[in-house]
Design an enzyme around this catalytic site. Structure first.
Site, PDB file in Angstrom:
ATOM      1  N   GLU A  47     -20.606  -3.266   3.891  1.00 14.05           N
ATOM      2  CA  GLU A  47     -20.526  -2.728   2.519  1.00 14.05           C
ATOM      3  C   GLU A  47     -21.319  -1.427   2.407  1.00 14.05           C
ATOM      4  OE1 GLU A  47     -21.487  -5.976  -0.151  1.00 14.05           O
ATOM      5  OE2 GLU A  47     -19.563  -6.937   0.318  1.00 14.05           O
ATOM      6  N   CYS A  56     -13.660  -4.080   5.589  1.00 14.13           N
ATOM      7  CA  CYS A  56     -13.567  -5.521   5.824  1.00 14.13           C
ATOM      8  C   CYS A  56     -13.790  -5.862   7.296  1.00 14.13           C
ATOM      9  CB  CYS A  56     -12.184  -6.038   5.445  1.00 14.13           C
ATOM     10  SG  CYS A  56     -11.754  -5.864   3.724  1.00 14.13           S
ATOM     11  N   GLU A  58     -12.048  -7.722   9.251  1.00 11.02           N
ATOM     12  CA  GLU A  58     -10.846  -7.693  10.097  1.00 11.02           C
ATOM     13  C   GLU A  58     -10.597  -6.294  10.653  1.00 11.02           C
ATOM     14  OE1 GLU A  58     -11.262  -8.967   7.095  1.00 11.02           O
ATOM     15  OE2 GLU A  58      -9.723 -10.441   6.588  1.00 11.02           O
ATOM     16  N   CYS A  90      -7.142  -8.978   3.212  1.00  7.99           N
ATOM     17  CA  CYS A  90      -6.643  -8.182   2.081  1.00  7.99           C
ATOM     18  C   CYS A  90      -5.418  -7.387   2.523  1.00  7.99           C
ATOM     19  CB  CYS A  90      -7.736  -7.254   1.556  1.00  7.99           C
ATOM     20  SG  CYS A  90      -8.014  -5.798   2.585  1.00  7.99           S
ATOM     21  N   CYS A  93      -5.966  -4.781   5.256  1.00  8.62           N
ATOM     22  CA  CYS A  93      -6.155  -5.366   6.595  1.00  8.62           C
ATOM     23  C   CYS A  93      -4.837  -5.896   7.147  1.00  8.62           C
ATOM     24  CB  CYS A  93      -7.210  -6.464   6.547  1.00  8.62           C
ATOM     25  SG  CYS A  93      -8.874  -5.807   6.302  1.00  8.62           S
TER      26      CYS A  93
HETATM   27  N1  THU Z   1     -13.780  -9.013   2.797  1.00  5.68           N
HETATM   28  C1  THU Z   1     -13.536  -9.051   4.140  1.00  5.68           C
HETATM   29  O1  THU Z   1     -14.335  -8.550   4.943  1.00  5.68           O
HETATM   30  N2  THU Z   1     -12.390  -9.651   4.557  1.00  5.68           N
HETATM   31  C2  THU Z   1     -11.540 -10.338   3.762  1.00  5.68           C
HETATM   32  O2  THU Z   1     -10.581 -10.916   4.242  1.00  5.68           O
HETATM   33  C3  THU Z   1     -11.797 -10.400   2.320  1.00  5.68           C
HETATM   34  C4  THU Z   1     -12.854  -9.491   1.800  1.00  5.68           C
HETATM   35  C5  THU Z   1     -15.070  -8.473   2.333  1.00  5.68           C
HETATM   36  C6  THU Z   1     -15.046  -7.126   1.688  1.00  5.68           C
HETATM   37  C7  THU Z   1     -16.295  -7.180   0.834  1.00  5.68           C
HETATM   38  O3  THU Z   1     -17.418  -6.821   1.610  1.00  5.68           O
HETATM   39  C8  THU Z   1     -16.432  -8.651   0.452  1.00  5.68           C
HETATM   40  O4  THU Z   1     -15.630  -9.354   1.377  1.00  5.68           O
HETATM   41  C9  THU Z   1     -15.999  -8.965  -0.967  1.00  5.68           C
HETATM   42  O5  THU Z   1     -14.724  -8.491  -1.211  1.00  5.68           O
END
Ligand code: THU
Length: 137
Positions: A47, A56, A58, A90, A93
């Protein structure tokens, strides 16, 4: 660790999840992918104070694999540490997965509570934008 790792991908994702950088959402995610060479690559969500710059887990895992010379993703596992239910990748991804994986690649989703769901990329992203669509006319 609340889940019992039953595969090498899950074991890798659980180990990687301690590196998740999620100070803003508190929602830790790790991913593990098996690439064409058979090697497993992991990633975590990273983040940023400028929230839209978050990447993310993935995509981190896939970009690590591709930058090491891999061109094929054979399996994807998403481990959502802080979630009661498994979460799918998401849309962004899924689009990146579609670039490097077969349409029927299996995506395994595991929650911190140990719940597991499985789906094919074609189910999660039925209409995929692929490179061949860039041909004009
Ligand atoms: N996030 C992921 O890393 N992968 C997912 O499949 C869903 C969301 C993360 C992004 C962000 O840091 C946190 O989860 C909340 O959305």
């Amino acid at each position: 660790m609340t889940v019992k790792p039953h595969s090498d991908l899950l074991r890798a994702a659980v180990a990687a999840s301690r590196n998740s950088y999620a100070p803003y959402s508190g929602f830790r995610v790790a991913a593990a992918v098996r690439a064409g060479s058979g090697k497993v690559y992991t990633g975590v969500n990273v983040e940023n104070a400028s929230l839209g710059l978050t990447v993310c887990a993935e995509r981190v895992a896939i970009f690590k694999a591709v930058s090491e010379g891999e061109r094929e993703i054979r399996e994807v596992l998403v481990y959502a540490v802080d979630s009661y239910d498994p979460v799918p990748p998401c849309g962004a991804c899924l689009q990146v997965i579609a670039e490097f994986a077969r349409d029927d690649v299996e995506i395994v989703m595991v929650s911190g509570t140990g719940r597991i769901e499985r789906a094919r990329l074609s189910q999660l992203l039925p209409k995929r934008f692929k490179g061949e669509k860039l041909r004009r006319g």
